[in-house]
Design a protein around this motif. Structure first.
Motif, PDB file in Angstrom:
ATOM      1  N   LEU A   1       6.953 -33.446   3.167  1.00 31.86           N
ATOM      2  CA  LEU A   1       7.777 -33.322   1.971  1.00 31.86           C
ATOM      3  C   LEU A   1       8.862 -32.285   2.218  1.00 31.86           C
ATOM      4  CD1 LEU A   1       4.856 -33.221  -0.630  1.00 31.86           C
ATOM      5  CD2 LEU A   1       6.084 -35.230   0.224  1.00 31.86           C
ATOM      6  N   ARG A   2      10.128 -32.712   2.099  1.00 34.71           N
ATOM      7  CA  ARG A   2      11.253 -31.813   2.363  1.00 34.71           C
ATOM      8  C   ARG A   2      12.027 -31.426   1.107  1.00 34.71           C
ATOM      9  NH1 ARG A   2      11.055 -35.204   6.879  1.00 34.71           N
ATOM     10  NH2 ARG A   2      11.023 -34.103   8.881  1.00 34.71           N
ATOM     11  N   THR A   3      11.952 -32.243   0.075  1.00 33.78           N
ATOM     12  CA  THR A   3      12.707 -31.981  -1.146  1.00 33.78           C
ATOM     13  C   THR A   3      11.777 -32.023  -2.350  1.00 33.78           C
ATOM     14  OG1 THR A   3      13.246 -34.319  -1.542  1.00 33.78           O
ATOM     15  CG2 THR A   3      14.747 -33.050  -0.123  1.00 33.78           C
ATOM     16  N   LEU A   4      12.252 -31.458  -3.469  1.00 31.03           N
ATOM     17  CA  LEU A   4      11.460 -31.473  -4.694  1.00 31.03           C
ATOM     18  C   LEU A   4      11.281 -32.898  -5.200  1.00 31.03           C
ATOM     19  CD1 LEU A   4       9.982 -29.787  -6.773  1.00 31.03           C
ATOM     20  CD2 LEU A   4      12.153 -29.453  -7.983  1.00 31.03           C
ATOM     21  N   ALA A   5      12.280 -33.752  -4.996  1.00 34.29           N
ATOM     22  CA  ALA A   5      12.157 -35.152  -5.414  1.00 34.29           C
ATOM     23  C   ALA A   5      11.011 -35.841  -4.670  1.00 34.29           C
ATOM     24  CB  ALA A   5      13.477 -35.889  -5.162  1.00 34.29           C
ATOM     25  N   GLU A   6      10.860 -35.556  -3.387  1.00 35.64           N
ATOM     26  CA  GLU A   6       9.756 -36.138  -2.622  1.00 35.64           C
ATOM     27  C   GLU A   6       8.413 -35.613  -3.099  1.00 35.64           C
ATOM     28  OE1 GLU A   6      12.228 -36.781   1.584  1.00 35.64           O
ATOM     29  OE2 GLU A   6      10.682 -35.236   1.407  1.00 35.64           O
TER      30      GLU A   6
ATOM     31  N   GLY B   1      16.358 -28.693 -10.539  1.00 34.59           N
ATOM     32  CA  GLY B   1      16.363 -30.105 -10.918  1.00 34.59           C
ATOM     33  C   GLY B   1      15.012 -30.635 -11.336  1.00 34.59           C
ATOM     34  N   LEU B   2      14.042 -29.750 -11.579  1.00 33.85           N
ATOM     35  CA  LEU B   2      12.694 -30.210 -11.902  1.00 33.85           C
ATOM     36  C   LEU B   2      12.650 -30.987 -13.210  1.00 33.85           C
ATOM     37  CD1 LEU B   2       9.667 -30.166 -11.194  1.00 33.85           C
ATOM     38  CD2 LEU B   2       9.487 -28.026 -12.478  1.00 33.85           C
ATOM     39  N   VAL B   3      13.387 -30.529 -14.222  1.00 33.52           N
ATOM     40  CA  VAL B   3      13.353 -31.195 -15.532  1.00 33.52           C
ATOM     41  C   VAL B   3      13.846 -32.630 -15.417  1.00 33.52           C
ATOM     42  CG1 VAL B   3      14.295 -31.175 -17.873  1.00 33.52           C
ATOM     43  CG2 VAL B   3      13.601 -29.022 -16.785  1.00 33.52           C
ATOM     44  N   LYS B   4      14.942 -32.846 -14.731  1.00 33.43           N
ATOM     45  CA  LYS B   4      15.488 -34.199 -14.587  1.00 33.43           C
ATOM     46  C   LYS B   4      14.561 -35.087 -13.762  1.00 33.43           C
ATOM     47  CE  LYS B   4      19.520 -36.732 -12.852  1.00 33.43           C
ATOM     48  NZ  LYS B   4      19.468 -37.646 -14.021  1.00 33.43           N
ATOM     49  N   LEU B   5      13.995 -34.527 -12.700  1.00 35.30           N
ATOM     50  CA  LEU B   5      13.101 -35.315 -11.852  1.00 35.30           C
ATOM     51  C   LEU B   5      11.854 -35.752 -12.612  1.00 35.30           C
ATOM     52  CD1 LEU B   5      13.315 -33.258  -8.540  1.00 35.30           C
ATOM     53  CD2 LEU B   5      14.213 -35.558  -8.928  1.00 35.30           C
ATOM     54  N   LEU B   6      11.298 -34.854 -13.433  1.00 34.11           N
ATOM     55  CA  LEU B   6      10.106 -35.207 -14.184  1.00 34.11           C
ATOM     56  C   LEU B   6      10.434 -36.146 -15.339  1.00 34.11           C
ATOM     57  CD1 LEU B   6       8.216 -31.791 -14.331  1.00 34.11           C
ATOM     58  CD2 LEU B   6       7.759 -33.749 -12.855  1.00 34.11           C
ATOM     59  N   GLY B   7      11.602 -35.945 -15.956  1.00 35.69           N
ATOM     60  CA  GLY B   7      11.980 -36.817 -17.062  1.00 35.69           C
ATOM     61  C   GLY B   7      12.218 -38.249 -16.627  1.00 35.69           C
ATOM     62  N   ASP B   8      12.746 -38.427 -15.428  1.00 39.22           N
ATOM     63  CA  ASP B   8      13.046 -39.765 -14.911  1.00 39.22           C
ATOM     64  C   ASP B   8      11.962 -40.298 -13.983  1.00 39.22           C
ATOM     65  OD1 ASP B   8      15.421 -39.463 -16.249  1.00 39.22           O
ATOM     66  OD2 ASP B   8      16.552 -38.851 -14.461  1.00 39.22           O
TER      67      ASP B   8
ATOM     68  N   GLN C   1       7.053 -21.895 -20.369  1.00 42.60           N
ATOM     69  CA  GLN C   1       6.902 -22.505 -21.684  1.00 42.60           C
ATOM     70  C   GLN C   1       8.244 -23.024 -22.182  1.00 42.60           C
ATOM     71  OE1 GLN C   1       4.940 -19.661 -24.206  1.00 42.60           O
ATOM     72  NE2 GLN C   1       2.912 -20.466 -23.742  1.00 42.60           N
ATOM     73  N   GLY C   2       8.251 -24.244 -22.631  1.00 38.00           N
ATOM     74  CA  GLY C   2       9.472 -24.927 -23.029  1.00 38.00           C
ATOM     75  C   GLY C   2       9.741 -26.128 -22.153  1.00 38.00           C
ATOM     76  N   LEU C   3       9.248 -26.109 -20.911  1.00 30.87           N
ATOM     77  CA  LEU C   3       9.448 -27.260 -20.028  1.00 30.87           C
ATOM     78  C   LEU C   3       8.602 -28.452 -20.441  1.00 30.87           C
ATOM     79  CD1 LEU C   3       9.693 -25.803 -16.407  1.00 30.87           C
ATOM     80  CD2 LEU C   3      11.512 -26.446 -17.969  1.00 30.87           C
ATOM     81  N   GLY C   4       7.473 -28.183 -21.117  1.00 25.38           N
ATOM     82  CA  GLY C   4       6.628 -29.288 -21.545  1.00 25.38           C
ATOM     83  C   GLY C   4       7.355 -30.238 -22.474  1.00 25.38           C
ATOM     84  N   ALA C   5       8.075 -29.691 -23.458  1.00 29.24           N
ATOM     85  CA  ALA C   5       8.817 -30.531 -24.400  1.00 29.24           C
ATOM     86  C   ALA C   5       9.983 -31.238 -23.719  1.00 29.24           C
ATOM     87  CB  ALA C   5       9.325 -29.680 -25.554  1.00 29.24           C
ATOM     88  N   GLN C   6      10.559 -30.616 -22.689  1.00 35.36           N
ATOM     89  CA  GLN C   6      11.711 -31.199 -22.005  1.00 35.36           C
ATOM     90  C   GLN C   6      11.316 -32.253 -20.975  1.00 35.36           C
ATOM     91  OE1 GLN C   6      14.019 -27.993 -20.370  1.00 35.36           O
ATOM     92  NE2 GLN C   6      14.114 -26.886 -22.299  1.00 35.36           N
ATOM     93  N   THR C   7      10.043 -32.295 -20.607  1.00 34.25           N
ATOM     94  CA  THR C   7       9.595 -33.240 -19.577  1.00 34.25           C
ATOM     95  C   THR C   7       8.569 -34.237 -20.103  1.00 34.25           C
ATOM     96  OG1 THR C   7       7.871 -31.684 -18.871  1.00 34.25           O
ATOM     97  CG2 THR C   7       9.998 -31.567 -17.739  1.00 34.25           C
TER      98      THR C   7
END
Length: 303
Positions: free
Chosen positions: A109-114, A191-198, A211-217
């Motif tokens: 794994l080289r990137t957060l997306a992976e 980019g964690l929020v976008k990766l988890l949302g999509d 705290q706060g990332l749960g609602a955003q993801t």
């Protein structure tokens, strides 16, 4: 002696052999490209030969990262000039940093997306946390000097975000940011929020700093429960809150173990080199440690 003793490099001989086989050709290719990119008075291959072969360059870098040995000490050890060691570490460290984290012999794994894709496909719970490494104080007069002061430790430091699985094995380590950057801000910038949302449905455990990332993801990031009663909380609520908090803490404690293994490498206990090299250093060590963890797990399963 150096290769056979894991206490010196932090790696077994088999893992070092894999590194040599993987990175040796890549280092040679880059070296030849560098020679061919500038005017030459001699043909390629002419002139004095390397005093330090690639295996020794790799070993010098590993000892430097593992024990924080100075370039002068390594120069005496390998019987070369100090500048040769400095050049060798400067060439090998970026190669190590670009390898990524090894999960198994056939998965890296080289990137957060992976990482997000791997967690979703494997059904593995991920854990995230931030870790700080002390660095030298920036020069007086630098306009962003205060950005390196940690709000937690009140020291000059840089911060990385670490992702492990539920067993504490390293999956990814982010590039460094000045320590004044909040954990949740660092996660958003990566980019964690976008990766988890999509991305796929999965679970990532985090502490109260996120705290706060749960609602955003969509609930994919799980943080400790919010405290409803700030004052004069009834006894039943205090008992329930403590029980939920401890249950969450006991699940995410493994990320602390993973970070502790990272800090066993002396270069991350306190970084005395250039801050510009810190990202390569932390990512190189994360890749090496994860490779050894994967090798240990593979050998355990075979036996």
């Amino acid at each position: 002696m150096i290769i056979s003793n894991r206490r010196i490099t932090g790696l077994t001989g088999d893992v070092i052999a894999e590194l040599v086989a993987e990175m040796g050709p890549l280092w040679h290719e880059r070296h030849q490209a560098k020679l061919a990119s500038r005017p030459r008075k001699r043909a390629v291959g002419g002139g004095p030969k390397h005093q330090l072969v690639f295996v020794d360059r790799l070993l010098a870098t590993l000892v430097h990262l593992r024990h924080g040995a100075t370039h002068d000490v390594l120069a005496c050890w390998f019987s070369v000039d100090r500048s040769t060691i400095t050049r060798a570490i400067g060439e090998v460290r970026p190669l190590l940093a670009g390898r990524g984290c090894t999960v198994s012999p056939d998965v890296r794994l080289r990137t957060l997306a992976e990482v997000v894709e791997y967690l979703g496909m494997s059904g593995t719970t991920g854990i995230i946390d931030g870790t700080e490494t002390r660095v030298r104080r920036p020069a007086a007069g630098r306009k962003d000097r205060d950005r390196f002061i940690s709000g937690k430790n009140k020291q000059n430091a840089v911060k990385s975000m670490v992702v492990t699985d539920g067993e504490g094995r390293l999956l990814w380590c982010s590039p460094t940011e000045p320590a004044s950057c909040a954990d949740i801000t660092h996660a958003r910038q990566s980019g964690l929020v976008k990766l988890l949302g999509d991305g796929p449905a999965l679970e990532i455990l985090a502490d109260a700093g996120y705290q706060g990332l749960g609602a955003q993801t969509g609930g994919r990031v799980v943080t400790p429960p919010h405290r409803t009663f700030k004052k004069n909380a009834p006894d039943w609520y205090e008992e329930m809150y403590e029980r939920q908090r401890k249950a969450h803490s006991s699940r995410r404690i493994r990320v602390g173990h993973g970070i502790a293994h990272l800090k066993n490498w002396r270069a991350l206990a306190r970084h005395l080199g250039r801050r510009e090299h810190m990202s390569d250093t932390v990512q190189a060590i994360a890749g090496l440690l994860s490779h050894q963890q994967a090798a240990d797990l593979h050998s355990t399963r075979q036996t």
